[in-house]
Design a protein around this motif. Structure first.
Motif, PDB file in Angstrom:
ATOM      1  N   ALA A   1     -11.072  -4.053   5.360  1.00 15.32           N
ATOM      2  CA  ALA A   1     -10.134  -2.970   5.690  1.00 15.32           C
ATOM      3  C   ALA A   1     -10.251  -1.819   4.692  1.00 15.32           C
ATOM      4  N   VAL A   2     -10.445  -2.144   3.416  1.00 13.75           N
ATOM      5  CA  VAL A   2     -10.614  -1.099   2.401  1.00 13.75           C
ATOM      6  C   VAL A   2     -11.848  -0.264   2.717  1.00 13.75           C
TER       7      VAL A   2
ATOM      8  N   ALA B   1       0.829  -1.211   0.000  1.00 13.53           N
ATOM      9  CA  ALA B   1       0.000   0.000   0.000  1.00 13.53           C
ATOM     10  C   ALA B   1       0.862   1.259   0.000  1.00 13.53           C
ATOM     11  N   LYS B   2       1.849   1.302   0.890  1.00 14.21           N
ATOM     12  CA  LYS B   2       2.711   2.490   0.993  1.00 14.21           C
ATOM     13  C   LYS B   2       3.574   2.662  -0.255  1.00 14.21           C
TER      14      LYS B   2
ATOM     15  N   VAL C   1      -4.961  -1.625  -7.430  1.00 18.31           N
ATOM     16  CA  VAL C   1      -3.989  -0.609  -7.004  1.00 18.31           C
ATOM     17  C   VAL C   1      -4.683   0.443  -6.155  1.00 18.31           C
ATOM     18  N   GLN C   2      -5.854   0.895  -6.599  1.00 19.24           N
ATOM     19  CA  GLN C   2      -6.611   1.883  -5.836  1.00 19.24           C
ATOM     20  C   GLN C   2      -6.964   1.357  -4.450  1.00 19.24           C
ATOM     21  N   ARG C   3      -7.361   0.084  -4.386  1.00 24.83           N
ATOM     22  CA  ARG C   3      -7.765  -0.506  -3.106  1.00 24.83           C
ATOM     23  C   ARG C   3      -6.582  -0.583  -2.142  1.00 24.83           C
TER      24      ARG C   3
ATOM     25  N   THR D   1      -2.477   7.810 -13.414  1.00 24.24           N
ATOM     26  CA  THR D   1      -1.347   7.317 -12.624  1.00 24.24           C
ATOM     27  C   THR D   1      -1.599   5.931 -12.070  1.00 24.24           C
ATOM     28  N   ASP D   2      -2.827   5.666 -11.594  1.00 24.07           N
ATOM     29  CA  ASP D   2      -3.110   4.336 -11.059  1.00 24.07           C
ATOM     30  C   ASP D   2      -3.085   3.267 -12.145  1.00 24.07           C
TER      31      ASP D   2
END
Length: 295
Positions: A192-193, A120-121, A165-167, A150-151
């Motif tokens: 969690a999302v 994620a980071k 990627v967004q998630r 970008t994503d």
């Protein structure tokens, strides 16, 4: 075009492998990938370095104020430190901030056993770098062309979908305590999302709701809590009520609290020892019943 290719080739041939003191190399700012001193892979790296040295040079970039910043090779550098080795082979490469982020992420993202928080980071850092790079390009060029989101660009580079990627990037909106629970698999990825959309204070109240109910959220529960937040009705009582619901997966479970069982076992017994003893006693009880029924 030929001149540009030659320039790139010349840059590669002028790169040299230096033997740098480890103390001159600083870590990458906000490096998202964990380097654990006590895991098995670290010990394997230390053993390999002690036997044959560092076979693959690390990549660093020179800093304006002196010294170097690590770009690729944090684990090898740490292994050298733990092994008491004073120098490490390194390639010093001129990189701007955006190039350094891309290389740092790309050299680590395909590793096995990457934690959700690390991925994620890393995606978030790469996205921020791409956005800044895009703004800088717009300021220095008047050309108009079709640009990838970008994503979507990150998804293509890492072999994933734009939605995934967004998630993952959404996870960076979680409190550190909740993100740690995702890494420990105490909270599943999809719930969690959904929880990442809660405000910071709502997330803190949710932690209390989890503690109160001694339960982790299902996807349905997380979605309903997210909806309450969007409606401005995400109160502590509402979250307590949702988290205290009996899940379908729990309806077939029998739970006995540890403090109820503890009085029957020595204080030194661990929960695993208690469980093993209970199973043995139940097996003995079952055999006794079978003998009685066969008479």
């Amino acid at each position: 075009m030929q001149q540009k290719a030659n320039t790139a080739k010349d840059a590669q041939t002028t790169e040299q492998i230096l033997n740098l003191p480890v103390e001159q190399i600083r870590p990458f700012d906000n490096h998202p990938f964990q380097v654990n001193d006590d895991d098995e892979l670290m010990q394997q790296t230390i053993d390999s370095i002690m036997q044959v040295g560092v076979l693959n040079p690390v990549i660093v970039r020179p800093m304006e104020d002196g010294g170097y910043q690590m770009v690729s090779g944090h684990r090898r550098l740490r292994a050298c430190e733990l092994a008491g080795i004073a120098t490490i082979p390194a390639i010093a490469r001129e990189l701007n901030d955006y190039e350094a982020v891309h290389l740092m992420v790309d050299s680590n993202i395909q590793r096995e056993n990457i934690l959700p928080s690390e991925r994620a980071k890393a995606y978030r850092m790469k996205m921020d770098a791409l956005k800044h790079q895009g703004k800088a390009a717009e300021q220095t060029s008047s050309q108009i062309g079709t640009k990838l989101r970008t994503d979507e660009q990150i998804a293509r580079e890492v072999g994933s979908s734009r939605n995934q990627v967004q998630r993952f990037i959404r996870l960076t909106e979680l409190l550190p305590e909740l993100l740690d629970m995702v890494d420990r698999k105490e909270i599943a990825f999809s719930p969690a999302v959904e929880l990442s959309y809660l405000k910071e204070e709502e997330q803190r109240l949710f932690l209390e709701a989890m503690d109160y109910s001694q339960a982790t959220p299902s996807l349905s529960q997380a979605q309903r809590i997210k909806k309450l937040s969007q409606q401005g009705a995400c109160t502590q009582d509402a979250m307590f009520s949702i988290m205290s619901e009996e899940k379908k997966s729990d309806m077939d479970k029998l739970t006995i609290k540890q403090d109820v069982l503890r009085k029957y076992f020595p204080k030194s017994y661990t929960p695993l020892q208690m469980q093993q003893t209970i199973i043995k006693l139940l097996e003995q009880w079952q055999k006794r019943r079978q003998r009685e029924n066969s008479r």
